[in-house]
Design a protein around this motif. Structure first.
Motif, PDB file in Angstrom:
ATOM      1  N   ARG A  68     -13.112  -1.059  -2.596  1.00  0.00           N
ATOM      2  CA  ARG A  68     -12.541  -1.419  -4.279  1.00  0.00           C
ATOM      3  C   ARG A  68     -13.201  -2.704  -4.610  1.00  0.00           C
ATOM      4  O   ARG A  68     -13.531  -2.656  -5.843  1.00  0.00           O
ATOM      5  CB  ARG A  68     -11.145  -1.745  -3.966  1.00  0.00           C
ATOM      6  CG  ARG A  68     -10.241  -0.297  -3.748  1.00  0.00           C
ATOM      7  CD  ARG A  68      -8.914  -0.588  -3.520  1.00  0.00           C
ATOM      8  NE  ARG A  68      -8.059   0.513  -2.977  1.00  0.00           N
ATOM      9  CZ  ARG A  68      -7.371   1.297  -3.790  1.00  0.00           C
ATOM     10  NH1 ARG A  68      -7.163   1.008  -5.169  1.00  0.00           N
ATOM     11  NH2 ARG A  68      -6.723   2.364  -3.372  1.00  0.00           N
ATOM     12  N   LYS A  69     -13.387  -3.889  -3.845  1.00  0.00           N
ATOM     13  CA  LYS A  69     -14.199  -4.811  -4.375  1.00  0.00           C
ATOM     14  C   LYS A  69     -15.664  -4.818  -4.759  1.00  0.00           C
ATOM     15  O   LYS A  69     -15.814  -5.056  -6.000  1.00  0.00           O
ATOM     16  CB  LYS A  69     -14.053  -6.014  -3.445  1.00  0.00           C
ATOM     17  CG  LYS A  69     -14.575  -7.311  -3.875  1.00  0.00           C
ATOM     18  CD  LYS A  69     -14.322  -8.368  -2.830  1.00  0.00           C
ATOM     19  CE  LYS A  69     -14.872  -9.797  -3.383  1.00  0.00           C
ATOM     20  NZ  LYS A  69     -14.667 -10.977  -2.300  1.00  0.00           N
ATOM     21  N   ALA A  70     -16.205  -3.940  -4.013  1.00  0.00           N
ATOM     22  CA  ALA A  70     -17.525  -3.600  -4.246  1.00  0.00           C
ATOM     23  C   ALA A  70     -17.744  -2.840  -5.287  1.00  0.00           C
ATOM     24  O   ALA A  70     -18.751  -2.847  -6.270  1.00  0.00           O
ATOM     25  CB  ALA A  70     -18.247  -2.813  -3.182  1.00  0.00           C
ATOM     26  N   GLU A  71     -16.798  -1.654  -5.763  1.00  0.00           N
ATOM     27  CA  GLU A  71     -17.201  -1.006  -6.830  1.00  0.00           C
ATOM     28  C   GLU A  71     -16.157  -1.392  -8.121  1.00  0.00           C
ATOM     29  O   GLU A  71     -16.135  -0.870  -9.092  1.00  0.00           O
ATOM     30  CB  GLU A  71     -16.445   0.374  -6.477  1.00  0.00           C
ATOM     31  CG  GLU A  71     -17.347   1.128  -5.493  1.00  0.00           C
ATOM     32  CD  GLU A  71     -18.737   1.371  -6.052  1.00  0.00           C
ATOM     33  OE1 GLU A  71     -18.837   1.864  -7.206  1.00  0.00           O
ATOM     34  OE2 GLU A  71     -19.797   1.091  -5.352  1.00  0.00           O
ATOM     35  N   GLY A  72     -15.488  -2.453  -7.964  1.00  0.00           N
ATOM     36  CA  GLY A  72     -14.714  -3.199  -9.073  1.00  0.00           C
ATOM     37  C   GLY A  72     -13.555  -2.098  -9.248  1.00  0.00           C
ATOM     38  O   GLY A  72     -13.013  -1.944 -10.439  1.00  0.00           O
ATOM     39  N   ILE A  73     -12.779  -1.678  -8.227  1.00  0.00           N
ATOM     40  CA  ILE A  73     -11.805  -0.809  -8.069  1.00  0.00           C
ATOM     41  C   ILE A  73     -10.313  -1.473  -8.095  1.00  0.00           C
ATOM     42  O   ILE A  73     -10.361  -2.213  -7.277  1.00  0.00           O
ATOM     43  CB  ILE A  73     -11.659   0.332  -7.270  1.00  0.00           C
ATOM     44  CG1 ILE A  73     -13.104   1.155  -7.578  1.00  0.00           C
ATOM     45  CG2 ILE A  73     -10.588   1.139  -7.530  1.00  0.00           C
ATOM     46  CD1 ILE A  73     -13.036   1.955  -8.830  1.00  0.00           C
ATOM     47  N   ILE A  74      -9.303  -1.222  -9.022  1.00  0.00           N
ATOM     48  CA  ILE A  74      -8.166  -1.984  -8.965  1.00  0.00           C
ATOM     49  C   ILE A  74      -7.305  -1.720  -7.226  1.00  0.00           C
ATOM     50  O   ILE A  74      -7.700  -0.566  -6.924  1.00  0.00           O
ATOM     51  CB  ILE A  74      -7.141  -1.510 -10.123  1.00  0.00           C
ATOM     52  CG1 ILE A  74      -6.045  -2.405 -10.085  1.00  0.00           C
ATOM     53  CG2 ILE A  74      -6.978   0.092  -9.872  1.00  0.00           C
ATOM     54  CD1 ILE A  74      -5.195  -2.006 -11.554  1.00  0.00           C
ATOM     55  N   SER A  75      -6.747  -2.588  -7.062  1.00  0.00           N
ATOM     56  CA  SER A  75      -5.986  -2.572  -5.835  1.00  0.00           C
ATOM     57  C   SER A  75      -4.462  -1.801  -5.946  1.00  0.00           C
ATOM     58  O   SER A  75      -4.296  -1.872  -6.936  1.00  0.00           O
ATOM     59  CB  SER A  75      -5.942  -3.901  -4.885  1.00  0.00           C
ATOM     60  OG  SER A  75      -4.907  -4.712  -5.745  1.00  0.00           O
ATOM     61  N   THR A  76      -4.282  -1.363  -4.788  1.00  0.00           N
ATOM     62  CA  THR A  76      -2.404  -1.066  -4.797  1.00  0.00           C
ATOM     63  C   THR A  76      -1.702  -1.921  -5.066  1.00  0.00           C
ATOM     64  O   THR A  76      -0.909  -1.617  -6.042  1.00  0.00           O
ATOM     65  CB  THR A  76      -2.209  -0.095  -3.551  1.00  0.00           C
ATOM     66  OG1 THR A  76      -2.391  -1.009  -2.531  1.00  0.00           O
ATOM     67  CG2 THR A  76      -3.336   1.079  -3.360  1.00  0.00           C
ATOM     68  N   ASP A  77      -1.934  -3.180  -4.637  1.00  0.00           N
ATOM     69  CA  ASP A  77      -0.989  -4.117  -5.062  1.00  0.00           C
ATOM     70  C   ASP A  77      -1.251  -4.541  -6.598  1.00  0.00           C
ATOM     71  O   ASP A  77       0.145  -4.793  -7.040  1.00  0.00           O
ATOM     72  CB  ASP A  77      -1.394  -5.536  -4.291  1.00  0.00           C
ATOM     73  CG  ASP A  77      -1.339  -5.708  -2.899  1.00  0.00           C
ATOM     74  OD1 ASP A  77      -0.129  -4.770  -2.347  1.00  0.00           O
ATOM     75  OD2 ASP A  77      -1.732  -6.419  -2.004  1.00  0.00           O
ATOM     76  N   GLU A  78      -2.287  -4.516  -7.163  1.00  0.00           N
ATOM     77  CA  GLU A  78      -2.455  -4.471  -8.513  1.00  0.00           C
ATOM     78  C   GLU A  78      -1.638  -3.438  -9.483  1.00  0.00           C
ATOM     79  O   GLU A  78      -0.875  -3.722 -10.298  1.00  0.00           O
ATOM     80  CB  GLU A  78      -3.735  -4.768  -8.893  1.00  0.00           C
ATOM     81  CG  GLU A  78      -4.427  -6.044  -8.593  1.00  0.00           C
ATOM     82  CD  GLU A  78      -5.822  -6.149  -8.950  1.00  0.00           C
ATOM     83  OE1 GLU A  78      -6.107  -7.079  -9.451  1.00  0.00           O
ATOM     84  OE2 GLU A  78      -6.481  -5.182  -8.461  1.00  0.00           O
ATOM     85  N   ILE A  79      -1.750  -2.508  -8.951  1.00  0.00           N
ATOM     86  CA  ILE A  79      -1.129  -1.237  -9.315  1.00  0.00           C
ATOM     87  C   ILE A  79       0.376  -1.271  -9.597  1.00  0.00           C
ATOM     88  O   ILE A  79       1.177  -0.931 -10.319  1.00  0.00           O
ATOM     89  CB  ILE A  79      -1.509   0.438  -8.721  1.00  0.00           C
ATOM     90  CG1 ILE A  79      -3.070   0.462  -9.233  1.00  0.00           C
ATOM     91  CG2 ILE A  79      -0.751   1.395  -9.410  1.00  0.00           C
ATOM     92  CD1 ILE A  79      -3.827   1.623  -8.154  1.00  0.00           C
TER      93      ILE A  79
END
Length: 334
Positions: A68-79
């Motif tokens: 997720r960090k490499a692709e700039g994808i939001i984390s489940t915690d942020e969701i």
């Protein structure tokens, strides 16, 4: 994986102690190759990799986070925080964002969102204006009760973050650098940031005025924002909205904040309070007040400037060493 760290080693054919190491692996996801670092367990006697209860699940989490960090994808915690700050459950949040009804539930269960959907969620998490626009665009898909709850949450957030933008930028950067800070420590760090910026450039970093309260200099609006945490570290999903606001700080501003965080930021709020009680801006503003008598007397920016410019003549406030010398001397005389 913690505990006594012993497991059965297939090579040694007995129970042995093991150590944890970070191991690089290559993995292909969606036809793209990635390098990850995962935790592996190794027998302390023969060095072979051993199985440990829970390590495969832990590795899956590590890979997910790094991908997720490499692709700039939001984390489940942020969701999860997104739903909490706007007071929306999984299905209503999905509909409010313009997604399918079960989309958020799938993401929280581990499914990785597309970059487009991730960017939408990130934008809503960082800006109430974006969320308000999404709510209005998808109003017909939401139950009236869910819509009203979200609108009410947005109004509360807008009121909470109504302080000047430069102050929010500074607070955001302090949060990023310190990770954990109490309201008392934050107040003093803001004051020292202003003081050191004055000492270096002889102009204020932000326009807000502080007051000479019993426990040292206080920015009243910031006190109101974080007062519910009292002496505890500031931790609230709503403050996710502060993330990223520091990007508009310039290099000079970041440099001063870094100096303060790396020096004054090493101490707790009560220690920083002691230092401010030895400084003229707070002492002069409190003149005529008893030790524990409440006061809303303003500490003028001019007073802060004059004091820290004078301190600059005795200490090198451009370096961490000089600032630490000042701190140690102030605490020694407290």
């Amino acid at each position: 994986m913690a505990g006594r760290r012993r497991t059965f080693c297939m090579e040694c054919r007995k129970e042995t102690a093991y150590a944890l190491h970070k191991t690089p692996i290559t993995k292909t996801i969606r036809e793209k190759e990635y390098q990850f670092l995962i935790t592996t367990a190794h027998c302390k006697e023969c060095g072979c990799e051993v199985g440990v209860k829970g390590i495969l699940d832990y590795n899956a989490k590590e890979i997910d986070e790094q991908f997720r960090k490499a692709e700039g994808i939001i984390s489940t915690d942020e969701i999860e925080k997104l739903g909490k700050i706007y007071s929306l459950g999984k299905a209503p949040l999905s509909m409010a964002l313009g997604f399918g009804e079960v989309t958020i539930a799938r993401y929280l269960a581990g499914q990785i969102p597309s970059k487009e959907y991730s960017d939408t969620m990130r934008a809503a998490l960082s800006d109430t204006k974006v969320m308000r626009e999404l709510l209005e665009s998808n109003r017909d898909k939401l139950a009236d009760a869910a819509y009203k709850k979200a609108v009410s949450a947005i109004k509360e957030l807008d009121a909470l973050f109504s302080v000047p933008s430069k102050m929010l930028m500074v607070i955001s950067y302090i949060f990023e650098q310190l990770g954990e800070v109490t309201p008392l420590a934050l107040q003093k760090i803001l004051y020292f940031v202003q003081g050191l910026y004055f000492s270096k450039y002889e102009i204020p970093l932000f326009d807000d005025n502080c007051q000479a309260w019993v426990h040292g200099p206080v920015y009243a609006e910031i006190y109101d924002m974080f007062s519910s945490f009292r002496y505890d570290p500031i931790d609230d999903p709503r403050f996710e909205l502060l993330k990223g606001k520091s990007t508009n700080l310039n290099e000079k501003e970041r440099e001063v904040i870094d100096l303060v965080v790396n020096t004054f930021g090493m101490y707790g709020g009560k220690v920083l309070e002691k230092i401010t009680h030895r400084e003229n801006p707070w002492i002069d503003a409190r003149e005529g007040y008893s030790e524990n008598e409440p006061s809303q007397e303003e500490i003028s920016k001019e007073a802060i400037k004059d004091y820290f410019v004078s301190v600059r003549t005795k200490y090198d406030l451009n370096t961490e060493t000089g600032i630490m010398d000042y701190i140690h001397n102030m605490l020694a005389s407290a």
